[in-house]
Scaffold this motif. Structure first.
Motif, short mmCIF file in Angstrom:
data_model
loop_
_atom_site.label_atom_id
_atom_site.label_comp_id
_atom_site.label_asym_id
_atom_site.label_seq_id
_atom_site.Cartn_x
_atom_site.Cartn_y
_atom_site.Cartn_z
N HIS A 14 0.82 -1.22 0.00
CA HIS A 14 0.00 0.00 0.00
C HIS A 14 0.85 1.27 0.00
O HIS A 14 0.53 2.25 0.68
N GLY A 48 0.36 -7.77 -5.33
CA GLY A 48 -0.60 -6.70 -5.56
C GLY A 48 -0.86 -5.77 -4.40
O GLY A 48 -0.46 -6.01 -3.27
N ASP A 49 -1.57 -4.67 -4.73
CA ASP A 49 -1.72 -3.53 -3.84
C ASP A 49 -0.34 -2.99 -3.47
O ASP A 49 0.01 -2.79 -2.32
N ILE A 50 0.42 -2.75 -4.52
CA ILE A 50 1.77 -2.20 -4.39
C ILE A 50 1.67 -0.79 -3.79
O ILE A 50 2.39 -0.44 -2.88
N GLY A 51 0.77 0.00 -4.35
CA GLY A 51 0.49 1.30 -3.78
C GLY A 51 1.25 2.47 -4.37
O GLY A 51 0.78 3.59 -4.33
N SER A 52 2.45 2.22 -4.89
CA SER A 52 3.20 3.30 -5.53
C SER A 52 4.27 2.70 -6.43
O SER A 52 4.83 1.65 -6.12
N TYR A 72 -0.96 -6.10 -10.32
CA TYR A 72 -1.61 -4.97 -9.66
C TYR A 72 -2.76 -5.46 -8.80
O TYR A 72 -3.32 -6.53 -9.01
N ASP A 129 -4.39 -0.20 -6.66
CA ASP A 129 -3.36 0.35 -7.53
C ASP A 129 -3.96 1.18 -8.65
O ASP A 129 -4.95 0.78 -9.28
N ILE A 157 0.48 2.02 -12.10
CA ILE A 157 0.92 0.65 -11.79
C ILE A 157 0.27 -0.35 -12.74
O ILE A 157 0.92 -1.29 -13.22
N ARG A 158 -1.00 -0.16 -13.06
CA ARG A 158 -1.71 -1.09 -13.95
C ARG A 158 -1.13 -1.09 -15.36
O ARG A 158 -1.26 -2.08 -16.08
N HIS A 170 -3.97 -10.81 -7.42
CA HIS A 170 -4.19 -10.17 -6.12
C HIS A 170 -5.43 -10.71 -5.41
O HIS A 170 -5.34 -11.18 -4.28
#
Length: 163
Positions: A11, A32-36, A53, A57, A61-62, A82
């Motif tokens: 995140h 997934g939910d990398i956030g940046s 992603y 996201d 990111i996508r 994810h």
């Protein structure tokens, strides 16, 4: 033999411990939910990086990472998504793909709940590494390390990130 560092749900949170604990890894995978993009870039400059992603996201990111990542490493087919569920409760968005052509390892994130479970019916290992970031309801931040050796998964370690 490939040593993998696996995390999810950062995140956008960066922790130097990611690099510390993944120092011995050959690759880093993010569920997934990398956030940046900054978090992703730091990981991909450290080690070869595979990611998907997540639902939080953005388009930045996508455009770089897919929703589903299916690949083979050291003799084992891997599928990462994810939102994927777990054995006995796969998400409808991936259930058909898993049932028709199960990988040897299915990785998902999203729940923030660390889970390692073997699906006997599909002869498939499932791993959710929990959440490595600070956003969410989880009380303990977790990541996972393991080895893929000629199609066999071994030496799985759960890493708890204090603080």
């Amino acid at each position: 033999m490939t040593k993998v560092g696996l995390l999810s749900d950062t995140h956008g949170y960066w922790d130097e411990k990611y690099l510390q604990y993944f120092e011995t890894c050959d690759e880093i995978w993010h569920a997934g939910d990398i956030g940046s993009l900054e978090v992703a870039r730091k990981l991909e400059t450290f080690r070869p990086f595979r990611a998907v992603y997540g639902n939080i996201d953005g388009q930045d990111i996508r455009q770089v990472y897919p929703q589903i990542n299916r690949f083979t490493v050291d003799g084992a087919e891997v599928l990462i998504k994810h939102i994927g569920g777990y054995p006995g409760n796969y998400d409808p968005s991936i259930r058909g793909s898993i049932l028709v052509h199960p990988p040897k390892l299915f990785i998902s994130g999203h729940s923030h709940i660390l889970k390692v479970k073997y699906d006997k019916t599909l002869d498939m290992l499932h791993i959710n590494p929990g959440a490595a970031g600070i956003s969410g309801f989880h009380k303990v931040r977790t990541m996972v390390r393991f080895i893929v050796d000629n199609g066999v998964f071994k030496e799985l370690e759960v890493i708890e990130l204090a603080g």
